[in-house]
Design an enzyme around this catalytic site. Structure first.
Site, mmCIF file in Angstrom:
data_model
loop_
_atom_site.group_PDB
_atom_site.id
_atom_site.type_symbol
_atom_site.label_atom_id
_atom_site.label_comp_id
_atom_site.label_asym_id
_atom_site.label_seq_id
_atom_site.Cartn_x
_atom_site.Cartn_y
_atom_site.Cartn_z
ATOM 1 N N CYS A 21 80.790 59.629 -28.948
ATOM 2 C CA CYS A 21 79.689 60.553 -29.229
ATOM 3 C C CYS A 21 79.102 61.066 -27.924
ATOM 4 O O CYS A 21 79.118 60.380 -26.906
ATOM 5 C CB CYS A 21 78.617 59.883 -30.081
ATOM 6 S SG CYS A 21 77.482 58.800 -29.192
ATOM 7 N N CYS A 24 76.653 58.779 -26.026
ATOM 8 C CA CYS A 24 77.262 57.654 -25.322
ATOM 9 C C CYS A 24 77.970 58.130 -24.055
ATOM 10 O O CYS A 24 78.043 57.396 -23.068
ATOM 11 C CB CYS A 24 78.242 56.917 -26.234
ATOM 12 S SG CYS A 24 77.412 55.783 -27.383
ATOM 13 N N ASP A 230 43.561 12.422 -28.911
ATOM 14 C CA ASP A 230 43.995 11.635 -30.061
ATOM 15 C C ASP A 230 43.037 11.844 -31.228
ATOM 16 O O ASP A 230 41.908 12.317 -31.064
ATOM 17 C CB ASP A 230 44.046 10.150 -29.701
ATOM 18 C CG ASP A 230 45.173 9.830 -28.740
ATOM 19 O OD1 ASP A 230 46.133 10.621 -28.676
ATOM 20 O OD2 ASP A 230 45.085 8.796 -28.040
#
Length: 415
Positions: A21, A24, A230
């Protein structure tokens, strides 16, 4: 006519004749102008370009190619802008996810699974092992000659167009930070669930985040903090810094007054916690909370019991110890979730207050990451030295409070 260098013209013609394409072709020839990508109009294709450039004694690296994601942005952003009638911001927190399907090329990557099986591992919430990152990892690993043996070069031109399976609009995560105090000795920081069974009714995380989740109309959240206490330890003083990442929120704009009202709502909902300095922050700012965490200091108050009768003079020497170095082997109580290691920590200073023949209160300023309980009772010799060994007694800790977490974040706000 868009500029192509002389050496690229032959390559462009070759790619065009192979069915590549036009967009690209621009990418592979390194055209970084946005305009060509807006006009209508591969690994294997890149190898083809590399081969042709080599014939001309020219080098071609992957960094010379415009990345596909950049070209895709240049193509789609103008289309979105035109259709929606608003300018496009590439850094916007509003995200549009489009899922495409193209059965004709769905099998293209499968040969990589046979050549590089270690690159494709099953992952949670992934329908296929052929994720983008896994494919890129395999393409970087496979030898070029091996690739050319397995896949046509140039690649075959597709005969069908892809179809859209779904479109999803989401908002990028937003972050809320603050500091919390914990006043209960029966409240874990995060949900305490063992073998699918909840051990305690709530947690600091839930008491804060559930309100944020509702107000921001978010789908879920992640809670983090500067260390943790804790379940039976209180956090007093100016509190512990925390941050909440809210995922896909449906409301993100709040005035400072609305944030203050949200903070008040959290504080009125429970007497077990309080929050302060609640504010919206950036993702980058959260790094300050964790930055150099082990180098920070924390201050504690501990109620200590001794098996032997003590007098005030028996504890006075602790006040004179400065920057005491201790070695702590991973405590037995956390060995199930933390790796076995010996960590050196510093007890910067101690101050004692005599109570009676078997009790005294100890105030400590320590390096962050120090296990205070183990420093008191020794954890069967896994922490050395410890209060018991220093005093030549058996010592235990009855209560522990975090008095301060010396992390200057988030910025303090006026009440």
């Amino acid at each position: 006519m868009f500029p192509l260098s002389e050496e690229n013209k032959h390559v462009a013609q070759l790619l065009f004749s192979s069915g590549t394409c036009p967009r690209c072709i621009f990418r592979l020839c390194g055209v970084d102008l946005h305009a060509p990508y807006r006009r209508p109009s591969k690994h294997a294709a890149w190898l083809l370009v590399k081969q042709e450039m080599g014939k001309q004694s020219l080098s071609m690296g992957r960094n010379d190619v415009v990345q596909l994601k950049e070209a895709f942005k240049w193509i789609t952003h103008p289309l979105f802008s035109e259709e929606l009638g608003v300018p496009i911001d590439g850094k916007s927190l509003f995200e549009v996810s489009v899922v495409f399907a193209h059965p004709e090329t769905a099998e293209d990557c499968h040969f990589l699974g046979e050549v590089c099986p270690d690159c494709f591992k099953p992952a949670k919430n992934k329908q296929s092992v052929f994720t983008r990152m896994a494919v890129l990892k395999a393409l970087n690993k496979i030898k070029e000659d091996n690739f050319l043996e397995q896949f046509p070069c140039p690649p075959n031109s597709p005969k069908t167009v892809c179809t859209v399976l779904g479109i999803e609009c989401t908002h990028g995560a937003v972050f809320v930070a603050g500091r919390y105090n914990k006043y209960s000795r029966n409240l874990p920081q995060t949900p305490w669930i063992i073998d699918g069974e909840r051990k305690m009714e709530s947690s600091v995380e839930e008491l804060i985040s559930d309100h944020l989740l509702a107000v921001f109309k978010a789908e879920s959240f992640n809670f983090s903090s500067s260390g943790r206490e804790d379940v039976d330890v209180r956090t007093l003083g100016n509190g512990r810094p925390f941050a909440v990442e809210l995922l896909n929120p449906h409301r993100v704009h709040f005035t400072s007054q609305e944030v203050r009202e949200l903070q008040q709502k959290i504080n009125k909902s429970s007497d077990k916690i309080q929050v302060r300095d609640l504010q919206l922050v950036t993702r980058e700012a959260i790094g300050y909370m964790k930055e150099g965490e082990e180098g920070k200091t924390k201050t504690y108050s501990a109620l200590i019991w001794t098996n032997k009768v003590i007098q005030k003079k028996d504890i006075g020497f602790l006040n004179d110890l400065k920057d005491l170095k201790i070695d702590q082997k991973t405590p037995l109580r956390v060995l199930h979730r933390r790796p076995l290691a010996v960590r050196t920590r510093a007890i910067h200073s101690m101050e004692t207050r005599y109570l009676d023949e078997h009790h005294f209160r100890l105030y400590l300023k320590t390096q962050a990451g120090t296990y205070i309980k183990e420093f008191v009772h020794g954890d069967f010799g896994r922490t050395r030295p410890n209060i018991g060994s220093l005093m030549n007694v058996t010592a235990d800790i009855l209560e522990l409070d975090v008095e301060s977490v010396d992390v200057d974040w988030p910025p303090a706000l006026d009440d």
